[in-house]
Design a protein around this motif. Structure first.
Motif, PDB file in Angstrom:
ATOM      1  N   ALA A 131       0.863  -1.185   0.000  1.00  0.00           N
ATOM      2  CA  ALA A 131       0.000   0.000   0.000  1.00  0.00           C
ATOM      3  C   ALA A 131       0.896   1.231   0.000  1.00  0.00           C
ATOM      4  O   ALA A 131       2.078   1.154   0.363  1.00  0.00           O
ATOM      5  N   GLY A 132       0.328   2.331  -0.413  1.00  0.00           N
ATOM      6  CA  GLY A 132       1.092   3.577  -0.421  1.00  0.00           C
ATOM      7  C   GLY A 132       2.233   3.542  -1.416  1.00  0.00           C
ATOM      8  O   GLY A 132       3.314   4.043  -1.129  1.00  0.00           O
ATOM      9  N   GLY A 133       1.992   2.923  -2.560  1.00  0.00           N
ATOM     10  CA  GLY A 133       3.036   2.851  -3.582  1.00  0.00           C
ATOM     11  C   GLY A 133       4.236   2.037  -3.145  1.00  0.00           C
ATOM     12  O   GLY A 133       5.353   2.291  -3.566  1.00  0.00           O
ATOM     13  N   GLY A 134       4.009   1.048  -2.305  1.00  0.00           N
ATOM     14  CA  GLY A 134       5.087   0.189  -1.828  1.00  0.00           C
ATOM     15  C   GLY A 134       5.693   0.641  -0.513  1.00  0.00           C
ATOM     16  O   GLY A 134       6.648   0.036  -0.026  1.00  0.00           O
ATOM     17  N   ALA A 135       5.140   1.693   0.069  1.00  0.00           N
ATOM     18  CA  ALA A 135       5.671   2.195   1.343  1.00  0.00           C
ATOM     19  C   ALA A 135       5.505   1.173   2.458  1.00  0.00           C
ATOM     20  O   ALA A 135       6.332   1.077   3.360  1.00  0.00           O
ATOM     21  N   VAL A 136       4.420   0.413   2.378  1.00  0.00           N
ATOM     22  CA  VAL A 136       4.161  -0.655   3.339  1.00  0.00           C
ATOM     23  C   VAL A 136       3.879  -1.914   2.541  1.00  0.00           C
ATOM     24  O   VAL A 136       3.047  -1.906   1.635  1.00  0.00           O
ATOM     25  N   SER A 137       4.592  -2.985   2.853  1.00  0.00           N
ATOM     26  CA  SER A 137       4.296  -4.266   2.208  1.00  0.00           C
ATOM     27  C   SER A 137       4.210  -5.345   3.279  1.00  0.00           C
ATOM     28  O   SER A 137       4.888  -5.272   4.307  1.00  0.00           O
ATOM     29  N   VAL A 138       3.341  -6.308   3.019  1.00  0.00           N
ATOM     30  CA  VAL A 138       3.140  -7.403   3.959  1.00  0.00           C
ATOM     31  C   VAL A 138       3.098  -8.714   3.192  1.00  0.00           C
ATOM     32  O   VAL A 138       2.821  -8.748   1.996  1.00  0.00           O
ATOM     33  N   SER A 188       8.643   1.336   4.873  1.00  0.00           N
ATOM     34  CA  SER A 188       9.685   2.246   4.405  1.00  0.00           C
ATOM     35  C   SER A 188       9.893   3.342   5.451  1.00  0.00           C
ATOM     36  O   SER A 188       8.919   3.922   5.946  1.00  0.00           O
ATOM     37  N   PRO A 189      11.133   3.649   5.780  1.00  0.00           N
ATOM     38  CA  PRO A 189      11.394   4.712   6.762  1.00  0.00           C
ATOM     39  C   PRO A 189      10.798   6.058   6.333  1.00  0.00           C
ATOM     40  O   PRO A 189      10.484   6.895   7.182  1.00  0.00           O
ATOM     41  N   ASP A 190      10.595   6.230   5.029  1.00  0.00           N
ATOM     42  CA  ASP A 190      10.058   7.498   4.527  1.00  0.00           C
ATOM     43  C   ASP A 190       8.632   7.768   5.006  1.00  0.00           C
ATOM     44  O   ASP A 190       8.207   8.919   5.065  1.00  0.00           O
ATOM     45  N   VAL A 191       7.884   6.730   5.344  1.00  0.00           N
ATOM     46  CA  VAL A 191       6.490   6.938   5.744  1.00  0.00           C
ATOM     47  C   VAL A 191       6.314   6.964   7.262  1.00  0.00           C
ATOM     48  O   VAL A 191       5.204   7.101   7.745  1.00  0.00           O
ATOM     49  N   VAL A 192       7.395   6.828   7.985  1.00  0.00           N
ATOM     50  CA  VAL A 192       7.302   6.868   9.447  1.00  0.00           C
ATOM     51  C   VAL A 192       7.352   8.333   9.884  1.00  0.00           C
ATOM     52  O   VAL A 192       8.399   8.962   9.922  1.00  0.00           O
ATOM     53  N   ASP A 193       6.168   8.842  10.170  1.00  0.00           N
ATOM     54  CA  ASP A 193       6.018  10.236  10.593  1.00  0.00           C
ATOM     55  C   ASP A 193       5.300  10.231  11.936  1.00  0.00           C
ATOM     56  O   ASP A 193       4.113   9.907  12.000  1.00  0.00           O
ATOM     57  N   PRO A 194       6.007  10.549  13.014  1.00  0.00           N
ATOM     58  CA  PRO A 194       5.374  10.531  14.337  1.00  0.00           C
ATOM     59  C   PRO A 194       4.145  11.429  14.420  1.00  0.00           C
ATOM     60  O   PRO A 194       3.274  11.225  15.264  1.00  0.00           O
ATOM     61  N   GLU A 195       4.048  12.393  13.518  1.00  0.00           N
ATOM     62  CA  GLU A 195       2.904  13.309  13.522  1.00  0.00           C
ATOM     63  C   GLU A 195       1.701  12.729  12.769  1.00  0.00           C
ATOM     64  O   GLU A 195       0.614  13.286  12.831  1.00  0.00           O
ATOM     65  N   ASP A 196       1.927  11.624  12.028  1.00  0.00           N
ATOM     66  CA  ASP A 196       0.839  11.070  11.216  1.00  0.00           C
ATOM     67  C   ASP A 196       0.801   9.542  11.338  1.00  0.00           C
ATOM     68  O   ASP A 196       0.905   8.817  10.354  1.00  0.00           O
ATOM     69  N   VAL A 197       0.645   9.073  12.557  1.00  0.00           N
ATOM     70  CA  VAL A 197       0.582   7.636  12.821  1.00  0.00           C
ATOM     71  C   VAL A 197      -0.659   7.020  12.167  1.00  0.00           C
ATOM     72  O   VAL A 197      -0.629   5.882  11.702  1.00  0.00           O
ATOM     73  N   ASP A 198      -1.738   7.785  12.088  1.00  0.00           N
ATOM     74  CA  ASP A 198      -2.977   7.271  11.491  1.00  0.00           C
ATOM     75  C   ASP A 198      -2.761   6.814  10.047  1.00  0.00           C
ATOM     76  O   ASP A 198      -3.274   5.780   9.636  1.00  0.00           O
ATOM     77  N   MET A 199      -2.001   7.594   9.275  1.00  0.00           N
ATOM     78  CA  MET A 199      -1.743   7.217   7.891  1.00  0.00           C
ATOM     79  C   MET A 199      -0.985   5.888   7.820  1.00  0.00           C
ATOM     80  O   MET A 199      -1.317   5.009   7.032  1.00  0.00           O
ATOM     81  N   LEU A 200       0.006   5.721   8.659  1.00  0.00           N
ATOM     82  CA  LEU A 200       0.787   4.489   8.678  1.00  0.00           C
ATOM     83  C   LEU A 200      -0.097   3.301   9.047  1.00  0.00           C
ATOM     84  O   LEU A 200      -0.029   2.243   8.424  1.00  0.00           O
ATOM     85  N   GLN A 201      -0.943   3.493  10.025  1.00  0.00           N
ATOM     86  CA  GLN A 201      -1.864   2.416  10.411  1.00  0.00           C
ATOM     87  C   GLN A 201      -2.792   2.060   9.257  1.00  0.00           C
ATOM     88  O   GLN A 201      -3.042   0.875   8.996  1.00  0.00           O
TER      89      GLN A 201
END
Length: 110
Positions: A44-51, A65-78
């Protein structure tokens, strides 16, 4: 009064049918085990997260991907993780349904 047998319903016909049913059951178990041994990957996210999930529908790996780890936007990562996991599980289920459907002939058993 003598008991009448319907054509194809007695003796050797029943034995052959039972053998066919047993063979089909064995084939189904073998196919199910084959699918369960497979893995399914989605991202998902153009390959930012893969499972990766197994055919048993167990989560095997998560890659972020470390690029999507944003402490201000945990909701997006989830959300990305959920999307990737759900897609991989859907793929595994789709393969199981398709392959088992070949045996059940659309009887809705799987």
């Amino acid at each position: 009064m003598a008991k009448r047998q319907m054509p194809g319903m007695g003796g050797m016909g029943n034995m052959n049918m039972m053998k066919q049913v047993q063979k089909m059951q064995q084939d189904m178990v073998a196919k199910q085990e084959e699918i369960e041994a497979q893995s399914f990957e989605a991202s998902a996210g153009g390959g930012a997260v893969s499972v990766t999930v197994s055919g048993k529908r167990e989560l095997l790996t998560v890659s972020i991907s470390p690029d999507v780890v944003d402490p201000e936007d945990v909701d997006m990562l989830q959300d990305l993780i959920l999307a990737a996991v759900n897609e991989a599980l859907r793929q595994a289920e789709e393969v199981m349904q398709r392959e088992m459907g070949k045996f059940t002939g659309g009887l809705g058993l799987f």
